[in-house]
Structure formats: C-alpha cells, structure tokens
Design a protein around this motif. Structure first.
Motif, PDB file in Angstrom:
ATOM      1  N   LEU A   5       0.838  -1.198   0.000  1.00  0.00           N
ATOM      2  CA  LEU A   5       0.000   0.000   0.000  1.00  0.00           C
ATOM      3  C   LEU A   5       0.871   1.246   0.000  1.00  0.00           C
ATOM      4  O   LEU A   5       2.072   1.170   0.277  1.00  0.00           O
ATOM      5  CB  LEU A   5      -0.899  -0.005   1.247  1.00  0.00           C
ATOM      6  N   LYS A   6       0.243   2.365  -0.296  1.00  0.00           N
ATOM      7  CA  LYS A   6       0.958   3.645  -0.277  1.00  0.00           C
ATOM      8  C   LYS A   6       0.713   4.333   1.062  1.00  0.00           C
ATOM      9  O   LYS A   6      -0.423   4.426   1.510  1.00  0.00           O
ATOM     10  CB  LYS A   6       0.445   4.541  -1.413  1.00  0.00           C
ATOM     11  N   LYS A   7       1.802   4.809   1.651  1.00  0.00           N
ATOM     12  CA  LYS A   7       1.679   5.504   2.934  1.00  0.00           C
ATOM     13  C   LYS A   7       1.589   7.010   2.688  1.00  0.00           C
ATOM     14  O   LYS A   7       2.354   7.562   1.903  1.00  0.00           O
ATOM     15  CB  LYS A   7       2.912   5.189   3.781  1.00  0.00           C
TER      16      LYS A   7
ATOM     17  N   ASP B 131       6.140   2.991   0.244  1.00  0.00           N
ATOM     18  CA  ASP B 131       5.251   1.828   0.299  1.00  0.00           C
ATOM     19  C   ASP B 131       5.185   1.241   1.707  1.00  0.00           C
ATOM     20  O   ASP B 131       6.128   1.361   2.486  1.00  0.00           O
ATOM     21  CB  ASP B 131       5.774   0.731  -0.653  1.00  0.00           C
TER      22      ASP B 131
END
Lengths: 264, 306
Positions: free
Chosen positions: A75-77, A91
C-alpha cells in the motif's frame, strides 16, 4: 510378541470412539449450515446476504466468522512533504492479513470496552487480534498506527467488519436454541474460497466449533470478460477501442446534426 | 436495483450514477475539446473504482466520446487535420519521452510529489491566465475571438522559424516545428501527469499556436481520440486495467453528452468558452490543492492512479 502388542492401538481406538469429553454447560453440539454455499458473481451482482444458522445450547453465545485466505499487500503511505502537503510517500508492505474478515457475534456488548476487546483477542478473534497477527514493514513507532489505518481502509472497502449483537436466537426446546446470522457479503468480495467458522461460547470460552466452506466465483458475462481481459489482453484492448468507436459513431448517427460547415 | 458488476474493477456500480457522470463529462468534452480525464478519474475513484482501473477505463470511454465529438466538429468544419496530425506526432514522441522521465523520477523517489506539484501549478497557471485574459476580452466586447492584432515579439520570432506552412482551416501560417515541438511538450507533461493532456493542449493551441477557438476544440478532440486509442490498448495489454463494462456505460453517457456539448459550444463565443474552461480548470486546481493540504481520513491508500 508382535501379536500381543496389537491390542494397544485397538484399545485406544475403541476408547476414543465411545469417550467424549463433556463440555461445560453444553448439552448439544453446535451445528451450522450456510445458504448459499456458492456465491456466483453475475452481471447484476451487488453483494448478497449469506445466512448462517444452526443450534446451540440454551445458555450459550455464538460467534460467526467469514474469512478469506491470508494475503500480502503493498500500500501507499501518506505523509507530509515539505511539512505541508499530504501525499503518498513510500510503500507499506502488509503480510498475514486475511483478504476478508466478517465477524458477527450474538453478544451486543462484545466490543464496548477494552475488557471485551481483550476477551475477544484471547479467543483469537477481533481486530485487536488481527493487528497482532499481521506483519507490517514499518518502523516500530509507526507500526500500530499503520495497522489501525490498514483496518480502516479494509473496513471502508467493506471487506472487514465486526457486527456485535447481530445474531438472532429462537428457543427450540428446554436445552437448545437456534441461531441465525445474516452475513452481508460485500460487492467487492474477491472470488476464491472462504472459511465460515461458527463458535459456540459459554462464559467466555469456546466450547464447540463448526466449519464450512464458501466458494465465490464469477459466471456469465463477468467471467467471459475477465478471461478475455487476462488471457487475450491485446485482443481485449482492440475490442474495447472498436466498441467505443462504434458507440461514438452510433451516437453521432442518432444525435448528430449531419450539417457541415459553420464556424462562429 | 440498476446495479451492474464490473469484472475488472471487482466492484458493482449504480448504472444511472455512472451514466450521469459520463454524460456530465461528455458535455464538457464537447464544449471545450478536453478529454475530461482530469475530472472523470477522481470522480470514479470517489464511487469506489480502483485508481488504476478508473484511469484506464476512462481512456476507453474518451475514445467513444472523442469519436462522436470529433465527428460533430468535423461536420461543422472545426477540425484542422494538418495541425492535428503534427501535434499528434509530437504528442506520441513526447509521451514516450515522458514515460521514461517518470521512470527516472520514480527511481529517484518523490515522483508523486513532483507529479502533484506539476499538476497544481499547471492548472493554476493555465486557469488563471485564461480566466484573466478572457475576462478582459469580454469586457472590451467588440473584440472578436480572432488572432493577434499587433506583431508581438513572440509573433516575430515564430514568423522567422523555418518550414513555414499554411494551416488553411485555422487560417494561420506557421513553422511545422511549432506544432511538433509544442506537441512533444504537451506529450511529456501528459505522460508525467497521467492524463490525456487536453486541458494543456487547448491553451497551447489558443495562446502559442494562435488558432481560433472553434477550430481548437475540434482539433484537440481529434488528437485526443488517437492518444486514448493508444492508451486503451497499452493499458489492456500491459496492466489489464481497462474495465470494458464501466467504459461502455460511461461512453453511452459521454457520447450523448458530447453531442450536446458540441451544440452548446457552437452557441457560445470563443471568450465565453475560454472563461468557462478556465473556471473549470481552477475549480479542479483548488480541489487538488485542498486534497494536498487537508489531513486525509486514512493514511494508507491502494497503489496506482494519478
């Protein structure tokens, strides 16, 4: 000599066949069924209701869990760039988290206090338990926050949910009652195999369990299109363009003026 | 009721809602000659479509909308094919270069930051300039939306460039290098920003190529059509992110909308069109800026998208 020793496994087998440990306050074993046990995703699929029902002891509570296989996600932070602007910064890898986690309980106050959360966690259920089990590649200080954010994201997608007090009972006789859980299967559910676990509980302990399988698969037009998109992707691309152009021409034919020239 | 399951997006959507979104963006596409990707993709994400699928499927629907729009403008004599083809050649070259630029930026990290900042700055600059310029022109009233009157330094410079040729439909004489170079520039920006580039191309045609507004819209749609055909095929082949059902519903709405848009466009004056597009661009810019400044509800996001 050999012949003399054969009575030992035979004895164990016979004893185990007749002996069952008596569970506290359990006069009946949990029985459960789910309808349907196959969910077909067709063109009009918009989520569906799954009914999980069965019988338990009169004094007992029930937990129903529909869960998917463990998956690894990237996921993208989000973070602040230049201390001002929120954007995706790096990521986050999440492992050991089920793809779907839909938990229903008969006890309404099961999630009302920290004590309730701890009790659920001790049994190996609930979001707090999931947080401990999942592996998140993040600095230790951020791990808890990222785990909470992951749970929020999954809940927003409808793939994780906890519904305390949403199992109904009806007394059958002096010793047992029937239960029904109307489990909402979200439209976003990925196709695959799922486990349905039903736990009969008494005084905070699991005294019996039942397990079923649930299959989710595509059929009809969605199946045809996704197999074309994944197995013949170039053809699919040309097909998509062709249909778009034809639709554009058809719309022009239907609604176009057909007149040429004329500027402002 | 009225729900359809989208196999590639892996979600179901309300058909009427998607049809309505398509129609709205189609009207804008028909009026302004922009693909509407910069508007449609965020709207699709808002209704639960994964970002990568939203962007790719949107390209697919733009193919339909721009086919219909291009044809409508062609019938009205508003497409400069010569200019469109030169811009397209430049756009393809620029797009290929832009993809490489974004690869390098991603390796260096912080690519997302650069993309979003470029987006906001471009939208802010283009929107503000168009808005102010159109407002001034509207106040003067008598001035029609024609070409420049004075020989500015810019006009003198482009007049000295080699390979001058006539663009009859646009009524201008320019060097072949101009559309090629500007097309490349827009192609690079479009690839970096992940959009069709219509909202950059239109101001470039108006202010740098000095084309009349009505020809700009038709020519821009013509160029967008080919760009989106390329993107649809490439996204289907490489990433499997084109949801055909989603695109089909969107394009039914958008092709219908594009027809109305083209008719509305014909009734509006050049400066009125410009000021409306400028307002739209500024609204999108403010929305993006707010997204950057306000704390997000969830600190994690799915991968992909703009």
């Amino acid at each position: 000599m050999i012949r003399n020793k054969t009575w030992i496994p035979l004895f164990i087998f016979v004893v185990s066949f007749f002996w069952h440990p008596q569970l506290a306050n359990s006069t009946v074993s949990v029985t459960a069924k789910n309808e349907p046990n196959l969910i077909a995703i067709g063109a009009m699929f918009n989520g569906t209701q799954l009914t999980v029902s069965g019988n338990v002891g009169l004094e007992n509570n029930v937990l129903v869990l529909v869960s998917g296989k463990q998956e690894a996600l990237t996921l993208k932070k989000k973070g602040k760039a230049l201390g001002l602007l929120w954007m995706n910064l790096g990521d986050v890898h999440v492992k050991n988290a089920p793809s779907v986690y839909l938990l229903y309980s008969s006890k309404a106050n099961m999630a009302s206090s920290e004590q309730d959360h701890n009790a659920l966690e001790k049994l190996g259920f609930g979001f707090e338990y999931l947080k401990k089990e999942m592996e998140i590649e993040a600095p230790p200080a951020e791990r808890d926050t990222m785990a909470n954010e992951f749970l929020k994201l999954k809940q927003k997608q409808g793939l994780y949910a906890f519904h305390p007090g949403e199992i109904s009972f009806e007394q059958k006789n002096e010793t047992e009652k029937s239960f029904t859980a109307a489990v909402w299967i979200p439209p976003r559910i990925p196709f695959g195999e799922y486990q349905i676990n039903v736990m009969e509980m008494n005084n905070g302990h699991i005294i019996d369990t039942a397990q079923h399988e649930l299959k989710v698969k595509e059929e009809g037009i969605p199946l045809m299109l996704s197999s074309l998109a994944f197995n013949h992707s170039l053809l699919y691309g040309f097909f998509a363009v062709l249909i778009a152009v034809v639709a554009g021409l058809a719309m022009d034919f239907l609604f176009g003026t057909g007149k040429g020239g004329g500027a402002h | 009721m009225f729900h359809l399951y989208l196999p590639i997006a892996g979600n179901s959507v309300n058909v009427l809602l998607v049809f309505g979104l398509g129609g709205l963006v189609g009207i804008l596409s028909g009026i302004f000659g922009v693909g509407g990707g910069f508007l449609m993709t965020p709207l699709l994400i808002m209704i639960g479509i994964p970002p990568t699928v939203a962007a790719a499927s949107d390209s697919n629907q733009i193919v339909g909308a721009s086919t219909s729009g291009t044809l409508a403008h062609y019938k009205m004599g508003n497409v400069d094919f010569k200019m469109g083809i030169l811009l397209l050649i430049g756009g393809v070259a620029g797009g290929t270069l832009g993809v490489q630029v974004i690869k390098v930026l991603r390796q260096m990290g912080n690519a997302d930051f650069l993309i979003k900042i470029t987006y906001v700055l471009m939208l802010g600059f283009v929107g503000s300039y168009m808005f102010i310029e159109s407002l001034q022109a509207l106040r003067k009233k008598e001035v029609p939306a024609a070409g420049p009157k004075k020989e500015s330094k810019y006009a003198q410079i482009i007049g000295k460039l080699p390979w001058q040729t006539d663009f009859v439909k646009s009524g201008i004489r320019l060097s072949v290098l101009m559309p090629l170079v500007l097309g490349t520039f827009v192609g690079i920006l479009a690839a970096i920003m992940g959009v069709g580039g219509g909202f950059i191309m239109v101001p470039v045609m108006v202010y740098l190529l000095r084309m009349p507004m009505h020809v700009v819209v038709g020519t821009s749609l013509f160029q967008i059509l080919f760009t989106c055909v390329d993107v649809t095929i490439m996204q289907s082949y490489s990433n499997h992110t084109v949801d055909f059902i989603l695109a089909l519903i969107l394009l039914l709405g958008s092709t219908l909308g594009a027809q109305f848009g083209a008719k509305i466009s014909k009734k509006l004056k050049g400066d009125q069109l410009k000021i409306l597009l400028a307002s739209l661009v500024l609204v999108v810019m403010v929305k993006m800026l707010l997204d950057l400044l306000l704390t997000p509800n969830i600190m994690l996001a799915l991968k992909g998208g703009h």
